[in-house]
Design an enzyme around this catalytic site. Structure first.
Site, short mmCIF file in Angstrom:
data_model
loop_
_atom_site.label_atom_id
_atom_site.label_comp_id
_atom_site.label_asym_id
_atom_site.label_seq_id
_atom_site.Cartn_x
_atom_site.Cartn_y
_atom_site.Cartn_z
N ASP A 1 0.84 -1.20 0.00
CA ASP A 1 0.00 0.00 0.00
C ASP A 1 0.88 1.24 0.00
O ASP A 1 1.44 1.60 1.03
CB ASP A 1 -0.88 0.00 1.25
CG ASP A 1 -1.96 -1.06 1.18
OD1 ASP A 1 -2.04 -1.88 2.08
OD2 ASP A 1 -2.69 -1.06 0.17
N ASP B 1 -10.70 -4.71 -0.94
CA ASP B 1 -9.66 -4.28 -0.01
C ASP B 1 -10.26 -3.43 1.12
O ASP B 1 -10.78 -2.35 0.90
CB ASP B 1 -8.65 -3.44 -0.80
CG ASP B 1 -7.47 -3.02 0.04
OD1 ASP B 1 -6.53 -2.42 -0.53
OD2 ASP B 1 -7.47 -3.29 1.26
C1 DX5 Z 1 -6.30 0.60 3.44
C2 DX5 Z 1 -5.36 -0.31 2.70
C3 DX5 Z 1 -5.71 -1.74 2.90
C4 DX5 Z 1 -5.50 -2.16 4.33
C5 DX5 Z 1 -6.33 -3.39 4.59
O1 DX5 Z 1 -6.13 1.89 3.01
O2 DX5 Z 1 -5.42 -0.03 1.31
O3 DX5 Z 1 -4.94 -2.59 2.06
O4 DX5 Z 1 -4.15 -2.42 4.56
O5 DX5 Z 1 -6.24 -3.65 5.96
P1 DX5 Z 1 -7.42 -4.47 6.68
O6 DX5 Z 1 -7.49 -5.80 5.96
O7 DX5 Z 1 -6.94 -4.59 8.11
O8 DX5 Z 1 -8.67 -3.68 6.53
#
Ligand code: DX5
Length: 227
Positions: A43, A183
């Site tokens: 990310d 996501d």
């Molecule tokens: C949020 C990110 C996601 C996040 C997902 O802005 O793009 O990829 O890391 O984390 P979880 O699965 O904990 O929601």
């Protein structure tokens, strides 16, 4: 390898390293590789498009040797065109840009392909699927954000299920195959509905990298949730 299959399509689990242990990142990336993940997501956040600041190209270069599969770079940045070449050269196999941050999206997708990467477009929760009508046949992946981007550990936005189904329907209408990635707030407890809606690639941050379970236990929980 897939965590399961639905409607004849493989379902992939893609850990997001945003929830990994940054003091031991190589080992955490290798753990994802060893349990069987075919994708891993980085990310990238610029502190402007989203209120967080994360990984530059050197981090991609550093983790590349620890992962054999698809290194997926999700650009949550205001000017993705300026960064495409650096992340591709650092080792990205796939690059996703945000519809909301792209002025000339058709050209951006062409550029990602010219750099030898597959290309995806991400939609924030308030951005309609119809915004993909004139680009979807150029895409290898559509990313539905089921949280507002910036941080891990948030709750899944339920109306994302309708958006996932809308992307599946649009792809079917256009007879085009692309990964539907989801996501944010994805957990073993909700992936059955996410996959039923049409998703084929599930991003897991805090449900994969956690102080209470190992990556292997996380993998097993996701596999069991689709069995
Ligand atoms: C949020 C990110 C996601 C996040 C997902 O802005 O793009 O990829 O890391 O984390 P979880 O699965 O904990 O929601």
């Amino acid at each position: 390898m897939p965590i399961g299959y639905h409607a004849g399509r493989a379902i992939e689990l893609t850990p997001s390293i945003l929830s990994a242990n940054f003091a031991n990142l190589g080992a955490d990336v290798q753990a994802a590789d060893e349990v069987g993940c075919s994708w891993i997501q980085v990310d990238v956040m610029d502190g402007h498009f989203v209120p967080n600041l994360t990984f530059g190209p050197p981090v991609i270069q550093a983790i590349r040797p620890f992962f054999k599969g698809t290194l997926d770079v999700h650009l949550m940045v205001s000017n993705p065109d300026a960064l495409l070449e650096a992340y591709a050269k650092a080792g990205a196999n796939h690059i996703t840009v945000h519809q909301e941050a792209s002025v000339h999206l058709h050209r951006t997708i062409q550029r990602i392909h010219e750099l030898g990467c597959t290309a995806g477009v991400a939609l924030n929760p308030a951005t309609p699927v119809s915004s993909l009508d004139d680009i979807i046949e150029d895409l290898d992946l559509v990313l539905i954000m089921s949280v507002n981007p910036g941080f891990g550990g948030q709750s899944f936005i339920e109306r994302s299920l309708a958006k996932i189904a809308a992307v599946r329907s649009l792809l079917d209408q256009r007879h085009h195959e692309a990964v539907i990635q989801v996501d944010g707030g994805v957990k073993p407890s909700n992936i059955a509905s996410v996959v039923q809606a049409g998703a084929t690639n599930l991003i897991a941050g805090s449900a994969f990298y956690s102080s209470t379970i190992t990556p292997h236990q996380a993998w097993d929980a996701f596999v069991a949730a689709l069995a």
